[in-house]
Motif scaffolding. Structure first.
Motif, PDB file in Angstrom:
ATOM      1  N   VAL A 164       0.840  -1.190   0.000  1.00 56.32           N
ATOM      2  CA  VAL A 164       0.000   0.000   0.000  1.00 56.32           C
ATOM      3  C   VAL A 164       0.882   1.249   0.000  1.00 56.32           C
ATOM      4  CG1 VAL A 164      -1.998  -1.080   1.098  1.00 56.32           C
ATOM      5  CG2 VAL A 164      -0.199  -0.104   2.525  1.00 56.32           C
ATOM      6  N   ALA A 165       0.354   2.313  -0.614  1.00 56.84           N
ATOM      7  CA  ALA A 165       1.060   3.585  -0.691  1.00 56.84           C
ATOM      8  C   ALA A 165       0.032   4.682  -0.887  1.00 56.84           C
ATOM      9  CB  ALA A 165       2.079   3.571  -1.836  1.00 56.84           C
ATOM     10  N   ASP A 166       0.456   5.927  -0.663  1.00 53.53           N
ATOM     11  CA  ASP A 166      -0.470   7.047  -0.785  1.00 53.53           C
ATOM     12  C   ASP A 166       0.243   8.255  -1.388  1.00 53.53           C
ATOM     13  OD1 ASP A 166      -2.627   8.740  -0.615  1.00 53.53           O
ATOM     14  OD2 ASP A 166      -2.441   9.104   1.538  1.00 53.53           O
ATOM     15  N   MET A 167       0.132   8.400  -2.692  1.00 54.65           N
ATOM     16  CA  MET A 167       0.598   9.571  -3.422  1.00 54.65           C
ATOM     17  C   MET A 167       2.071   9.896  -3.160  1.00 54.65           C
ATOM     18  SD  MET A 167      -2.756  12.040  -3.042  1.00 54.65           S
ATOM     19  CE  MET A 167      -2.120  13.209  -4.271  1.00 54.65           C
ATOM     20  N   GLY A 168       2.881   8.872  -2.973  1.00 57.54           N
ATOM     21  CA  GLY A 168       4.315   9.080  -2.794  1.00 57.54           C
ATOM     22  C   GLY A 168       4.717   9.652  -1.447  1.00 57.54           C
ATOM     23  N   LYS A 169       3.779   9.686  -0.482  1.00 54.72           N
ATOM     24  CA  LYS A 169       4.108  10.201   0.849  1.00 54.72           C
ATOM     25  C   LYS A 169       4.938   9.162   1.611  1.00 54.72           C
ATOM     26  CE  LYS A 169       0.513  12.132   2.916  1.00 54.72           C
ATOM     27  NZ  LYS A 169      -0.897  12.262   3.375  1.00 54.72           N
ATOM     28  N   LYS A 170       5.773   9.627   2.522  1.00 57.63           N
ATOM     29  CA  LYS A 170       6.622   8.742   3.298  1.00 57.63           C
ATOM     30  C   LYS A 170       5.802   8.000   4.346  1.00 57.63           C
ATOM     31  CE  LYS A 170      11.226  10.612   2.748  1.00 57.63           C
ATOM     32  NZ  LYS A 170      12.478  10.987   3.459  1.00 57.63           N
ATOM     33  N   VAL A 171       6.184   6.748   4.588  1.00 58.86           N
ATOM     34  CA  VAL A 171       5.455   5.884   5.516  1.00 58.86           C
ATOM     35  C   VAL A 171       6.176   5.854   6.861  1.00 58.86           C
ATOM     36  CG1 VAL A 171       4.612   3.547   5.949  1.00 58.86           C
ATOM     37  CG2 VAL A 171       4.606   4.470   3.612  1.00 58.86           C
ATOM     38  N   GLN A 172       5.410   6.046   7.925  1.00 65.63           N
ATOM     39  CA  GLN A 172       5.920   5.948   9.295  1.00 65.63           C
ATOM     40  C   GLN A 172       5.084   4.906  10.028  1.00 65.63           C
ATOM     41  OE1 GLN A 172       8.433   8.163   9.568  1.00 65.63           O
ATOM     42  NE2 GLN A 172       7.871   9.386   7.765  1.00 65.63           N
ATOM     43  N   VAL A 173       5.730   3.935  10.669  1.00 63.25           N
ATOM     44  CA  VAL A 173       5.021   2.881  11.396  1.00 63.25           C
ATOM     45  C   VAL A 173       5.199   3.089  12.899  1.00 63.25           C
ATOM     46  CG1 VAL A 173       4.845   0.396  11.843  1.00 63.25           C
ATOM     47  CG2 VAL A 173       5.256   1.228   9.515  1.00 63.25           C
ATOM     48  N   LEU A 174       4.086   3.043  13.634  1.00 61.22           N
ATOM     49  CA  LEU A 174       4.105   3.215  15.082  1.00 61.22           C
ATOM     50  C   LEU A 174       3.488   1.989  15.752  1.00 61.22           C
ATOM     51  CD1 LEU A 174       2.754   6.887  15.270  1.00 61.22           C
ATOM     52  CD2 LEU A 174       5.146   6.159  15.279  1.00 61.22           C
ATOM     53  N   GLN A 175       4.102   1.553  16.842  1.00 58.78           N
ATOM     54  CA  GLN A 175       3.570   0.462  17.658  1.00 58.78           C
ATOM     55  C   GLN A 175       2.902   1.058  18.889  1.00 58.78           C
ATOM     56  OE1 GLN A 175       3.797  -3.315  17.639  1.00 58.78           O
ATOM     57  NE2 GLN A 175       2.221  -2.790  19.137  1.00 58.78           N
ATOM     58  N   LEU A 176       1.602   0.861  19.016  1.00 60.56           N
ATOM     59  CA  LEU A 176       0.883   1.325  20.191  1.00 60.56           C
ATOM     60  C   LEU A 176       0.840   0.211  21.234  1.00 60.56           C
ATOM     61  CD1 LEU A 176      -2.187   3.281  18.727  1.00 60.56           C
ATOM     62  CD2 LEU A 176       0.162   4.052  19.097  1.00 60.56           C
ATOM     63  N   ASN A 177       1.192   0.545  22.459  1.00 54.34           N
ATOM     64  CA  ASN A 177       1.153  -0.407  23.560  1.00 54.34           C
ATOM     65  C   ASN A 177       0.189   0.121  24.613  1.00 54.34           C
ATOM     66  OD1 ASN A 177       3.247  -2.296  22.632  1.00 54.34           O
ATOM     67  ND2 ASN A 177       4.646  -0.576  22.905  1.00 54.34           N
ATOM     68  N   ASN A 178      -1.068  -0.219  24.438  1.00 56.04           N
ATOM     69  CA  ASN A 178      -2.129   0.288  25.309  1.00 56.04           C
ATOM     70  C   ASN A 178      -2.059   1.814  25.381  1.00 56.04           C
ATOM     71  OD1 ASN A 178      -4.391  -0.006  26.953  1.00 56.04           O
ATOM     72  ND2 ASN A 178      -3.181  -0.113  28.832  1.00 56.04           N
ATOM     73  N   GLU A 179      -1.924   2.429  24.218  1.00 51.79           N
ATOM     74  CA  GLU A 179      -1.776   3.879  24.107  1.00 51.79           C
ATOM     75  C   GLU A 179      -2.831   4.443  23.171  1.00 51.79           C
ATOM     76  OE1 GLU A 179       2.908   4.768  24.307  1.00 51.79           O
ATOM     77  OE2 GLU A 179       2.375   3.129  22.947  1.00 51.79           O
ATOM     78  N   THR A 180      -2.923   5.770  23.141  1.00 48.74           N
ATOM     79  CA  THR A 180      -3.873   6.446  22.272  1.00 48.74           C
ATOM     80  C   THR A 180      -3.175   7.576  21.524  1.00 48.74           C
ATOM     81  OG1 THR A 180      -5.726   5.978  23.762  1.00 48.74           O
ATOM     82  CG2 THR A 180      -6.028   7.750  22.175  1.00 48.74           C
ATOM     83  N   ILE A 181      -3.436   7.664  20.231  1.00 52.79           N
ATOM     84  CA  ILE A 181      -2.944   8.784  19.442  1.00 52.79           C
ATOM     85  C   ILE A 181      -4.085   9.309  18.568  1.00 52.79           C
ATOM     86  CG2 ILE A 181      -0.562   7.906  19.360  1.00 52.79           C
ATOM     87  CD1 ILE A 181      -1.096   7.130  16.420  1.00 52.79           C
ATOM     88  N   CYS A 182      -3.969  10.548  18.170  1.00 50.77           N
ATOM     89  CA  CYS A 182      -4.900  11.134  17.204  1.00 50.77           C
ATOM     90  C   CYS A 182      -4.141  11.403  15.917  1.00 50.77           C
ATOM     91  CB  CYS A 182      -5.498  12.423  17.746  1.00 50.77           C
ATOM     92  SG  CYS A 182      -6.680  12.187  19.086  1.00 50.77           S
ATOM     93  N   VAL A 183      -4.768  11.071  14.796  1.00 52.26           N
ATOM     94  CA  VAL A 183      -4.130  11.244  13.491  1.00 52.26           C
ATOM     95  C   VAL A 183      -5.107  11.930  12.555  1.00 52.26           C
ATOM     96  CG1 VAL A 183      -2.945  10.093  11.580  1.00 52.26           C
ATOM     97  CG2 VAL A 183      -2.888   9.072  13.864  1.00 52.26           C
ATOM     98  N   ASN A 184      -4.624  12.856  11.767  1.00 49.40           N
ATOM     99  CA  ASN A 184      -5.469  13.429  10.734  1.00 49.40           C
ATOM    100  C   ASN A 184      -5.983  12.290   9.863  1.00 49.40           C
ATOM    101  OD1 ASN A 184      -6.329  14.727   8.195  1.00 49.40           O
ATOM    102  ND2 ASN A 184      -5.495  16.552   9.145  1.00 49.40           N
TER     103      ASN A 184
END
Length: 231
Positions: free
Chosen positions: A92-112
């Motif tokens: 998978v890819a999205d318009m040539g944008k760079k990919v960042q992978v995050l591991q959540l460990n019982n955590e919460t994040i907000c993403v656009n």
């Protein structure tokens, strides 16, 4: 001219078979997802190739109950997710944008919402809305809150920068350059614009997201205009 031969080109660009992690950044702008009879959520339209036996299913508007249905009907988020299930390799890819992978460990994040490329099915997702006219005009009104334990892949234009938020040092960002932030932070939208300039897209100088407390904010070196889609 051996350096320009097809054999050299294939050697330089071929898939790396040394690692087969669940989420593998195969190239800076491409994510490889190794499915082993499991499911993953991906951004609709992000699939560029796959091998094996993988089936794709668009997320239904009623998935998640009535509350999510109302949010998706308003935001168009329901048309942006695709479930991939089966066994094989998915790219998978999205318009040539760079990919960042995050591991959540019982955590919460907000993403656009526009910057989520894929996430583990085990993560809970919920659409959050910044209730301000500023968010409507800037295009940064809708975000997705992800919580639990699992992997999430996000995309950025160029190399991102993380800014630390402390109680004595709040951070102000352009909504169109803001990618993600700590899940416990609650941004406030503020505007410096006058009524005369309300027509048209506001710039980062006119609209800001204010983050106060303790946490972090991820920004990108690009102001992206997010287009809402209808379901």
């Amino acid at each position: 001219m051996a350096e320009y031969s097809i054999a050299q080109f294939l050697e330089k660009t071929k898939q790396d078979d040394r690692e087969h992690d669940y989420f593998e950044v195969e190239k800076p702008q491409m994510l490889e997802i190794n499915l082993n009879n499991q499911s993953v959520w991906t951004k609709a339209g992000s699939m560029v190739a796959y091998t094996g036996a993988i089936k794709f299913e668009r997320e239904g508007m009623l998935s998640g109950g009535l509350t999510k249905f109302l949010k998706k009907a308003l935001t168009g988020e329901g048309s942006k997710l695709m479930k991939a299930a089966g066994k094989g390799r998915l790219y998978v890819a999205d318009m040539g944008k760079k990919v960042q992978v995050l591991q959540l460990n019982n955590e919460t994040i907000c993403v656009n919402g526009n910057d989520i490329l894929a996430h583990d099915q085990s993560l809970k997702n919920d659409i959050t809305m910044l209730k301000s006219i500023a968010g409507v005009l800037s295009g940064g009104l809708f975000q997705v809150k992800l919580s639990g334990s699992g992997l999430v892949a996000i995309t950025t234009h160029g190399d991102p920068l993380t800014l630390m938020v402390t109680p004595d040092s709040p951070v102000f960002t352009d909504p169109n350059a803001t990618v993600a932030w700590s899940g416990h932070l609650v941004p406030e939208l503020k505007s410096n614009m006058s009524f005369k300039s309300i027509i048209g897209r506001g710039s980062g100088e006119e609209f800001q997201m204010r983050f106060a407390g303790t946490g972090w904010v991820l920004i990108q070196p690009y102001e992206e205009v997010y287009m809402q889609t209808s379901s």
